[in-house]
Design a protein around this motif. Sequence first.
Motif, short mmCIF file in Angstrom:
data_model
loop_
_atom_site.label_atom_id
_atom_site.label_comp_id
_atom_site.label_asym_id
_atom_site.label_seq_id
_atom_site.Cartn_x
_atom_site.Cartn_y
_atom_site.Cartn_z
N GLY A 101 -2.13 14.47 11.83
CA GLY A 101 -1.17 13.70 11.02
C GLY A 101 -0.18 12.87 11.82
N LYS A 102 -0.52 12.53 13.05
CA LYS A 102 0.41 11.73 13.87
C LYS A 102 0.68 10.36 13.23
CE LYS A 102 -2.10 12.14 17.73
NZ LYS A 102 -3.12 13.18 17.49
N SER A 103 -0.39 9.63 12.95
CA SER A 103 -0.25 8.28 12.38
C SER A 103 0.41 8.33 11.00
CB SER A 103 -1.61 7.60 12.27
OG SER A 103 -2.22 7.50 13.53
N GLU A 128 8.75 19.55 15.29
CA GLU A 128 9.22 18.85 16.49
C GLU A 128 8.94 17.35 16.41
OE1 GLU A 128 9.06 20.75 20.58
OE2 GLU A 128 7.58 19.16 20.84
N MET A 129 7.76 16.97 15.95
CA MET A 129 7.42 15.56 15.81
C MET A 129 8.33 14.87 14.80
SD MET A 129 3.79 13.74 14.69
CE MET A 129 3.49 14.88 13.33
N LYS A 130 8.55 15.49 13.66
CA LYS A 130 9.38 14.89 12.62
C LYS A 130 10.82 14.72 13.10
CE LYS A 130 8.22 17.76 9.23
NZ LYS A 130 8.09 18.35 7.89
N LEU A 131 11.34 15.75 13.79
CA LEU A 131 12.71 15.67 14.28
C LEU A 131 12.85 14.55 15.32
CD1 LEU A 131 15.58 16.87 14.32
CD2 LEU A 131 14.83 18.37 16.17
N ALA A 169 5.12 7.19 7.68
CA ALA A 169 6.00 7.76 6.65
C ALA A 169 7.47 7.59 7.02
CB ALA A 169 5.68 9.23 6.45
N VAL A 170 7.80 7.72 8.31
CA VAL A 170 9.21 7.59 8.71
C VAL A 170 9.66 6.13 8.63
CG1 VAL A 170 9.03 7.23 11.23
CG2 VAL A 170 10.93 8.55 10.31
N ALA A 171 8.75 5.20 8.89
CA ALA A 171 9.09 3.78 8.76
C ALA A 171 9.40 3.44 7.30
CB ALA A 171 7.95 2.92 9.29
N ARG A 208 0.85 -1.19 0.00
CA ARG A 208 0.00 0.00 0.00
C ARG A 208 0.89 1.24 0.00
NH1 ARG A 208 -4.31 1.30 4.82
NH2 ARG A 208 -5.19 3.21 3.95
N PRO A 209 0.62 2.22 -0.88
CA PRO A 209 1.46 3.42 -0.92
C PRO A 209 1.40 4.20 0.39
CG PRO A 209 -0.50 3.69 -2.30
CD PRO A 209 -0.46 2.26 -1.89
N VAL A 210 2.56 4.72 0.79
CA VAL A 210 2.67 5.47 2.04
C VAL A 210 2.96 6.93 1.71
CG1 VAL A 210 3.97 5.73 4.20
CG2 VAL A 210 3.52 3.44 3.27
#
Length: 347
Positions: A48-50, A22-25, A55-57, A9-11
């Motif tokens: 956009g937490k989930s 801050e979350m992305k870092l 996306a980082v995985a 499935r596209p991410v």
Amino acid sequence: MSFSTSFKRPVFPFTAIIGQKEMKLALLLNVIDPKIGGVIIMGDRGTGKSTTIRAVADLLPQILVIKDDPFNSNPNDYDLLSKEVSTNLSSNSLATELINVPMVDLPLGATEDRVCGTIDIEKALTEGVKSFEPGLLAKANRGILYVDEVNLLDDHLVDILLDAAASGWNTVEREGISVRHPSQFVLVGSGNPEEGELRPQLLDRFGMHAEIRTVKDPLLRVKIVEQRSSFDHNASVCLQNYHDAQLELKNKIVSAQNNLSKISIDYSLRVKISEICSELDVDGLRGDIVVNRSAKALAAYKNKVFVDINDIKEVIKPCLRHRLRKDPLETIDSGSKVDSVVDRLLY
């Protein structure tokens, strides 16, 4: 007509996510150095937490595992092999394969058996075979374990997750039979503070605490909506547009992981970090350790050799804000309190 079992499935691309710095870092630093201890992300619903966590995985490079092994064992790391796998590996060479970094979701209603795995006692007694059904901790080994609404999860399960994340191992015991397997993962929890807080003892066990808020700027909100709509309409075109940016970020992460051990932090800066923790009355030394680790990971990400003051300033708030003692009569929030002490002591 047959469908491929390898359909993926596209991410949504990490580099396409707007704002929430801050979350992305915090997520990037934890995948560079999993020993930081994971991250808890608290904020409004629909921010956009989930999406960001998945996306980082998807950014991470594939890992080498022993084929058909339930623990995603690394054939080149004998210290992190279960007893059964190491026995088989010593007697013959096992087939290996490359897989995507595991991204495991832990549902709110999960039981302890589902999380830790179960031992088939009947089979052990009748056939003399130690039969183990792996749980989510086995599947998450060498990957990311994501718990949405972690503040609503049973405290007992949160304790189990944090213990496994800290030790890197999961042990299941039943009727005198014991199974121990590696369980090294980046623990990521998210939740809405309006629905309840985690106990301070559990909060402290998370390496970093990222706060996110709903974007207020109307123009930025429109851009976010358009971007998401574009992805939902044609994911392949969106992914192609961000292909180069994704590849560049992947390379930065791999480079940072490889260079992490070479990063050093001056003694005077380490003293400053501990001075700030002491001034903020942070219990224990976990705060000092996490700030040091996070600053080194950030320096590695920026392709530097030495940690500087700016690196510390960038990571110290998410490392310490959740470790401060709560005073119900105090009006200043914990993040602002960290900022005021940092501005005074770190210059």
